[in-house]
Design a protein around this motif. Structure first.
Motif: not given
Lengths: 481, 96
Positions: A194-195, A208, A234-235, A237-240, A374, A377-378, A381, A429-430, B52, B55, B58, B61
């Protein structure tokens, strides 16, 4: 040699040597679509004229000395990915006539790389499903057995690659939607971290966990496509911004974790045998096999079917019959325009998920469902993260069985949700995960899933290369008349 | 858990979905089944566990809050998707 049967790597060599042109390659794919898509029904739109135009442009660019791994390579995109001036329907009646005003970032990147868009692939409406039966425009058929589903939700993309209508396809994966159909159709499918690639211009399902990724004929090709579509946007914001740390090429000495829970009851015997044979192949190549335990992975489906419908009910709220899409505009009151547009425009699975999400997020239930999910989920992960400090990757079956018959379980949504048992963990877990063809059980493909650490796609490709260099399962193709 | 028809109707209203009687009936049963399965999450001890929501790790931003000029072709095509348009604007019914 049928040109449409080539891999990206093979076609690129022939394009460079001048043996073939991008126009010839594109024409071969278009001919193949015309010949077999009447049975497979993988494509919702074929843009022949535009594709030949793009191919000609690629040939001209090459004549001028330009190069690139995807220059002149024809592909098909899942129809929940926006393509400028070509219809994008998400396989929903509510978007039946929608034409995106702009390209998704990943389409823009492929366009820039010179790849040729052949058309748009069928999916479960809004990517809600694991069989493509939820498409508003008819089910895609598995090319290995036309009476069976291709998996989903990227079923059209996987079926198109398996029947050589294109050299690769784009899919999206939220909780298995690239890996499941790749497994059922006997092709290679990568769900990236993810990202890693931008979601801008993807029709949102579960923000998500949604990721775009390649469905290809080899792991080598999947890497070429993923490298082209990855990157900060830039469009979105979750890209890494990823610092690549390539691990060096050999799999000798790598530790593979085998979660005992994933090979337990509920797993088809043939599938188990085939995946264990693949694991043995890795052992032969010098990998160490370690049994691990992921005791909370079994709660993945429960967590997924709280978080996903919640995000769906919110993401699909934008379909209001006012700005775009199907509109019951004859209604007088505003509230009736909303309700009737949505009631008529959405299919039954989309409505079911909106209802479920609305309920679990409604006053008084939030803590019991969404917050609880959630938290679990933690735990899921953390369990994966901990395991991946002890092993280099984790192998499971992609699905507990091979492709099922069309209509066999479409009346039982819960049974359908349980299809995702091995694939939701990596999504929640991404983590990146790849599905690789591992053999045939009674004539139907079996996929093995390899899960790795965040942003370590390279390690997954290496596992893929190593397996595909010594086996032929990825080369097996269905016979279509 | 079982849903009464009014409860399902209430959820449909919140979701802005016009559903037929048969749909209300079917979704009521299916939601019960699915939530029954999801109940198993209650077995998991989540005492002291943080939820969570993302993930990537970040944080914040940022970008400048500035207007960007949108390509004319894209802008016109976006507006043209609306069911009713007047003078390049989307026409809607009375709200008040």
């Amino acid at each position: 040699m049928m040109l449409n049967n080539l891999t990206i790597k093979q076609a690129q060599a022939k394009l460079i040597s001048g043996e073939i042109s991008a126009v010839e390659l594109t024409q071969a794919c278009l001919d193949r679509i015309k010949a077999v898509d009447g049975q497979v029904k993988a494509c919702l739109v074929v843009c022949k004229k535009e594709a030949l135009f793009e191919a000609k442009k690629a040939d001209e660019q090459r004549a001028k000395g330009e190069t690139g791994e995807l220059l002149g390579i024809p592909y098909i995109a899942k129809d929940n990915i926006m393509t400028k001036s070509v219809k994008t329907t998400a396989a929903s009646k509510i978007l039946e006539n929608y034409i995106a005003p702009f390209d998704a970032t990943i389409i823009k990147k492929l366009r820039k790389a010179g790849a040729v868009l052949l058309g748009k692939a069928n999916l479960d409406e809004f990517a809600h499903g694991a069989s493509t039966e939820n498409s508003a425009f008819g089910t895609t058929h598995n090319p290995w057995d036309l009476e069976r589903v291709p998996g989903g939700s990227s079923g059209g993309s996987a079926a198109a690659v398996a029947s050589d209508m294109c050299l690769f396809a784009l899919g999206t994966d939220t909780g298995g939607s690239i890996r499941c159909p790749a497994s059922f159709c006997g092709v290679t499918g990568l769900k990236p971290t993810y990202g890693l690639a931008s979601r801008f211009g993807l029709i949102a399902m579960t923000s998500s966990t949604d990721v775009p990724g390649p469905i290809a004929k080899t792991a080598e090709d999947a890497k070429i496509v993923m490298d082209a579509i990855a990157g900060v946007d830039k469009n979105d914001a979750t890209t890494v911004d990823v610092q690549k740390n390539s691990s060096g090429g050999t799999i000798n000495g790598k530790k593979i974790g085998i979660p005992k829970e994933c090979f337990d009851k509920g797993l088809d015997n043939d599938v188990k045998k085939i995946v264990m044979q693949a694991v043995a192949e890795y052992e032969k190549q010098g990998c160490k096999i370690v049994e691990i335990s992921l005791p909370h992975n079994k709660y993945g489906v429960g967590v997924y079917y709280i978080i996903t419908p919640s995000e769906i009910s919110s993401n699909l709220a934008r379909f209001d019959g006012i700005r775009y899409g199907f509109s019951a505009k004859e209604s007088e009151k505003l509230i009736d325009i909303y309700k009737k547009s949505r009631g008529k425009g959405f299919g039954s699975e989309a409505k079911r998920r909106i209802m479920l999400g609305t309920y679990v997020l409604s006053a008084g239930y939030f803590d019991a469902y969404y917050l609880k999910a959630q938290k679990v989920r933690t735990i899921i992960k953390k369990e994966f993260d901990q395991a991946l400090t002890e092993v280099d990757c984790i192998i499971t079956p992609t699905s507990s069985h091979t492709a099922f018959k069309i209509g066999e379980q479409s009346d039982d949504p819960l049974k359908m949700y349980l299809e995702d048992i091995y694939v939701t963990g990596a999504s929640l877990s991404g983590l990146p995960a790849i599905s690789i063809p591992a053999g045939l059980a009674k004539g139907l493909p079996v996929g093995m899933q390899i899960i790795g650490s965040r942003f370590c796609e390279d390690a997954l490709y290496e596992m893929g290369f190593a397996f595909q260099n010594t086996t032929d399962y990825h080369k097996q193709r269905p016979e279509l008349k | 858990m079982k849903f009464k028809k009014e409860e399902i109707q209430h959820i449909a209203n919140l979701a802005r979905l016009d559903l037929s009687d048969q749909e209300l009936d079917t979704y009521g049963k299916q939601l019960s089944d699915i939530l029954g399965y999801i109940e198993q999450l209650q077995e998991v001890d989540t005492e002291g566990v943080e939820p969570t929501a993302q993930v990537t790790g970040l944080e914040n931003s940022w970008r400048e809050d500035e207007a960007r000029v949108w390509d004319d072709f894209e802008r016109v095509n976006a507006i043209n998707q609306a069911p009713e348009i007047e003078d390049e604007q989307i026409k809607v019914g009375r709200v008040l």
